[in-house]
Design a protein around this motif. Structure first.
Motif, PDB file in Angstrom:
ATOM      1  N   LEU A  88       0.885  -1.046   0.224  1.00 30.85           N
ATOM      2  CA  LEU A  88       0.198  -0.012  -0.191  1.00 30.85           C
ATOM      3  C   LEU A  88       0.937   1.179  -0.169  1.00 30.85           C
ATOM      4  CD1 LEU A  88      -2.974  -1.061   2.235  1.00 30.85           C
ATOM      5  CD2 LEU A  88      -3.154  -0.385  -0.122  1.00 30.85           C
ATOM      6  N   GLU A  93      -3.525   3.535  -4.090  1.00 24.13           N
ATOM      7  CA  GLU A  93      -4.449   3.553  -4.641  1.00 24.13           C
ATOM      8  C   GLU A  93      -4.905   2.163  -5.419  1.00 24.13           C
ATOM      9  OE1 GLU A  93      -6.587   6.089  -4.562  1.00 24.13           O
ATOM     10  OE2 GLU A  93      -5.178   6.941  -3.125  1.00 24.13           O
ATOM     11  N   SER A  95      -6.889  -0.893  -5.783  1.00 23.92           N
ATOM     12  CA  SER A  95      -7.860  -1.211  -5.252  1.00 23.92           C
ATOM     13  C   SER A  95      -8.001  -2.782  -4.757  1.00 23.92           C
ATOM     14  CB  SER A  95      -9.077  -1.313  -6.287  1.00 23.92           C
ATOM     15  OG  SER A  95      -9.191  -0.060  -7.008  1.00 23.92           O
ATOM     16  N   ARG A  98      -5.955  -2.868  -1.512  1.00 26.45           N
ATOM     17  CA  ARG A  98      -7.063  -2.278  -0.598  1.00 26.45           C
ATOM     18  C   ARG A  98      -8.041  -3.232  -0.028  1.00 26.45           C
ATOM     19  NH1 ARG A  98      -8.333   2.960  -2.781  1.00 26.45           N
ATOM     20  NH2 ARG A  98     -10.256   2.612  -1.777  1.00 26.45           N
ATOM     21  N   ASN A 102      -8.403  -4.862   3.802  1.00 21.55           N
ATOM     22  CA  ASN A 102      -9.593  -4.584   4.396  1.00 21.55           C
ATOM     23  C   ASN A 102     -10.117  -5.980   4.948  1.00 21.55           C
ATOM     24  OD1 ASN A 102      -9.894  -2.025   4.716  1.00 21.55           O
ATOM     25  ND2 ASN A 102     -11.154  -1.656   2.830  1.00 21.55           N
ATOM     26  N   ASP A 117     -14.824  -0.296   0.833  1.00 19.87           N
ATOM     27  CA  ASP A 117     -14.427  -0.981  -0.595  1.00 19.87           C
ATOM     28  C   ASP A 117     -15.306  -1.920  -1.060  1.00 19.87           C
ATOM     29  OD1 ASP A 117     -12.289   0.852  -0.988  1.00 19.87           O
ATOM     30  OD2 ASP A 117     -10.976  -0.071   0.196  1.00 19.87           O
TER      31      ASP A 117
END
Lengths: 125, 220
Positions: A88, A93, A95, A98, A102, A117
């Motif tokens: 990260l 950015e 996706s 991320r 998460n 997200d």
């Protein structure tokens, strides 16, 4: 054997050598080889390949992300967190990273992760 | 000439395979072990020190009910020896007071304190029920209009605290709600419904069971 057949055989052999060479050296192929290993549940082999990529290119987001997933699979939470954070840091950015991070946090602390997200739709599958 | 062009085509396809397709990621379903914040074998016993009750329905002993329900669950699922020893909890700041918990465990070996703050509230609310769909011939048509419901809310802030260091190893908040058509619903029945949900959520990570999850491997 005619000259044209000989030329065709030589061309194919040259191609095979070229393919073998690129599989051994190119970081992208190490990444793919690692994914193949992961597909076949050979996680130690996958980790070995992705670490090798990082030894060649420490800024490989794919290698950091994939290593994090492999560490998660093995229950090595701290190592996984470090790799996600490294990925990260390089690509804030991204996706997919991320989303993985998460889900990782959700696994560790259910109910505390950022659930905003969703699966990204804008990137090529 | 024709053979040569075939060989060239073969070479191009081979190289294309070597370089891979255009995918940027690979979605995988993995068995990922659930995280456990502590190792049960580190502790000799679990001590239920009681819960700080903020609010409870009249005639309902929330602290006792939580302990009665949870202590056998801890004993069974985590193979703990469980003791119940009420501790005077004078405010919620006590949960973060490491010296307090160290003093509570003096001479007891490696204890894990189970404590926290709890609240069970009951209120009557009015709900609007929707109209039945005209295209479905329901043999037992539901009520329509505004009806009353008994709404129970169970808040539990649970702390698991190491006796040897006084550190919190688990800090989790649960909020469970359920509405009942019976406005006279008893608190003990509602509590039983709600605490079961807490149990399911609490022990899922504690058991370290593998869970099937999705992750994305990056190709490039």
């Amino acid at each position: 054997m005619s000259k044209t057949t000989l030329a065709a055989v030589a061309l194919i052999l040259a191609g095979l050598f070229l393919a073998a060479g690129c599989a051994a050296r190119h970081p992208g192929d190490q990444i793919r080889f690692g994914i193949w290993a992961a597909d076949n549940d050979l996680w130690d082999e996958a980790i070995f390949r992705w670490k090798k990529v990082l030894s060649l290119d420490s800024r490989s987001v794919a290698a950091h992300n994939n290593l994090a997933v492999a560490y998660e699979r093995k229950g090595l939470w701290e190592e996984a967190r470090k790799e996600y954070e490294a990925a990260l840091k390089l690509a804030p950015e991204n996706s997919w990273v991320r989303l993985n991070f998460n889900k990782f946090k959700e696994n560790l602390e259910p109910g505390k992760s950022d659930r905003k997200d969703k699966e990204p739709q804008d990137e090529k599958k | 000439m024709r053979k040569n062009s075939r060989a060239v085509l073969g070479l191009v396809l081979l190289l294309a395979a070597c370089r891979g397709g255009g995918d940027t990621y690979r979605k995988m379903r993995l068995e990922i072990p659930a995280y456990s914040p502590f190792q049960a074998q580190e502790f000799e016993q679990a001590v239920f020190g009681g819960f700080l009750v903020v609010k409870e329905p009249e005639g309902f002993d929330l602290n006792k009910e939580i302990i009665d329900y949870m202590s056998p669950e801890f004993e069974r699922r985590l193979q703990f020896q469980v003791a119940v020893r009420p501790i005077a909890l004078e405010g919620d700041e006590v949960f973060r007071n490491t010296d307090f918990w160290k003093s509570q465990s003096a001479g007891e070996g490696r204890s894990l304190f189970i404590t926290g703050q709890a609240e069970l509230t009951r209120e009557t609310r009015k709900s609007v029920l929707g109209r039945p769909r005209p295209d479905i011939d329901d043999p037992e048509p539901q009520e329509r209009g505004i009806v009353e419901r008994a709404l129970f809310v169970f808040n539990l802030h649970l702390y698991l605290i190491r006796g040897d260091t006084g550190e919190i190893v688990l800090d989790r908040e649960f909020k469970e709600t359920k509405a009942y058509p019976n406005t006279q619903q008893r608190a003990d029945f509602a509590f039983y419904d709600l605490v079961q949900r807490v149990k399911t959520k609490l022990f899922r990570p504690g058991l370290s069971e593998d869970r099937l999850q999705e992750r994305y491997l990056l190709v490039k």
